[in-house]
Enzyme design. Structure first.
Site, short mmCIF file in Angstrom:
data_model
loop_
_atom_site.label_atom_id
_atom_site.label_comp_id
_atom_site.label_asym_id
_atom_site.label_seq_id
_atom_site.Cartn_x
_atom_site.Cartn_y
_atom_site.Cartn_z
N GLU A 1 0.60 -1.41 -0.06
CA GLU A 1 0.15 -0.09 -0.04
C GLU A 1 0.91 1.33 0.14
OE1 GLU A 1 -2.52 -3.20 1.55
OE2 GLU A 1 -0.41 -2.29 1.82
N ASP B 1 -3.13 -1.62 5.76
CA ASP B 1 -4.37 -1.53 6.72
C ASP B 1 -5.03 -2.86 6.87
OD1 ASP B 1 -5.28 -1.57 3.95
OD2 ASP B 1 -7.30 -0.50 4.55
#
Length: 356
Positions: free
Chosen positions: A141, A149
């Site tokens: 990410e 996350d």
């Protein structure tokens, strides 16, 4: 439902004594949409209440992988127009991640092929996590101006030594044994044995305890517990054992080895702001008492990411235009100020994440 597929993007049905949840978007490597998260949640309701269901089995359709992550393109489009998809999707996804970790019936995840982002959230919090020789697990990410996350900060912060910081900041891929060593999986089962294992799992009696599910999986497993990254831990621990990104970069710069320089190059491609946020989240996660605590912190940070130019720029460069040349703001780690980072860690009042 998708055209030509009467079963839709998510298949949930009982086979034998198993509640099967199959992500069913093989052309998109089963990237997960908001509606699919909702369907998973409904399926868990149904399977939890059904006394004939002994366990849950999560799998992905097609040959490429369990899940390549969330529906990034839709989030990008919503972010561009100041929409609310991020707030809605991440809220429901993160609550689902916490539910999976606490689910009372045995929950088995087949983490074959590509497993990234949202796919990690649906699988790596489960009780029985099966990888194969084809597994490619990653949390990339930071390359999208984001951070790991779906409870990724909880998982990464519990990896041995500084492996969590290494994988979280570089986005590097773990193979199956790496994933076990890093705490993301439990057993390596050869991909050509998954069908036989699946068949045996569907025959277990309702009420079968988790230890018996584990014993069954272990009968098919290779016994591998660590992969190539285990041998790199001394160097990784030395380079990533700092709480500031500048110090990590400096440690890599001081090391003339080929691996250190390659790692430095990788970090140079990531969002400076994303790396600083990620490292702080990982350090805070080390002191967290629960997955939920990390998810609350991730949700606050995710809403700030959703408003940021770096997220839109990262998705544009990787997914939309695919030129792999994002223009990060700010462009250098040393230009990321505490004032820029503070909003990612601020309480958000009425919008706070609440678990059922």
């Amino acid at each position: 439902m998708t055209a030509g597929d009467p079963e839709g993007d998510l298949i949930a049905r009982v086979e034998g004594s198993a509640g099967i949840i199959r992500l069913n978007r093989p052309k998109a490597i089963n990237a997960v949409t908001l509606e699919m998260f909702r369907e998973v949640d409904k399926a868990l309701d149904r399977f939890e209440a059904d006394p004939k269901v002994a366990l849950i089995l999560l799998e992905g359709a097609g040959e490429r992988g369990l899940c390549a992550g969330g529906d990034i393109r839709s989030l990008y489009e919503s972010s561009k127009v100041n929409g609310d998809l991020g707030k809605i999707l991440w809220r429901e996804e993160y609550v689902l991640n916490a539910r999976i970790k606490k689910f009372e019936k045995p929950y088995v995840a087949f983490m074959d092929g590509i497993v990234m982002g949202g796919g990690v959230g649906l699988s790596a919090h489960s009780r029985h996590r099966v990888v194969t020789e084809r597994t490619k697990l990653a949390m990339p990410e930071v390359g999208l101006g984001f951070f790991p996350d779906v409870g990724g900060t909880w998982l990464l912060s519990h990896a041995p030594g500084e492996l969590g910081a290494y994988f979280g900041l570089t986005g590097h891929t773990m193979n199956g044994p790496d994933a076990i060593y890093a705490g993301f999986a439990d057993a390596v089962v050869p991909s050509n044995k998954l069908a036989a294992l699946r068949d045996e799992l569907t025959k277990l009696q309702p009420g079968t305890p988790s230890k018996e599910v584990k014993a069954l999986i272990d009968r098919f497993a290779t016994g591998e517990r660590s992969g190539p990254v285990a041998g790199l831990r001394p160097q990784i621990d030395k380079w990533f054992g700092f709480d500031q990104m500048q110090d990590i970069v400096a440690a890599l710069q001081r090391d003339g080895s080929e691996l250190a320089q390659a790692t430095l190059k990788t970090l140079g491609e990531k969002s400076p702001r994303g790396m600083v946020v990620t490292l702080k989240l990982l350090r805070l996660a080390r002191g967290a008492s629960s997955l939920e605590e990390c998810l609350v912190r991730e949700y606050r940070a995710a809403l700030e990411v959703f408003r940021s130019d770096d997220f839109r720029e990262g998705v544009r460069a990787a997914v939309i235009d695919k030129n792999r040349n994002p223009k990060w703001q700010p462009p250098r780690i040393e230009d990321v100020t505490p004032e820029m980072i503070a909003p990612y860690f601020a309480e958000i009042g009425a919008d706070e994440l609440v678990f059922n």
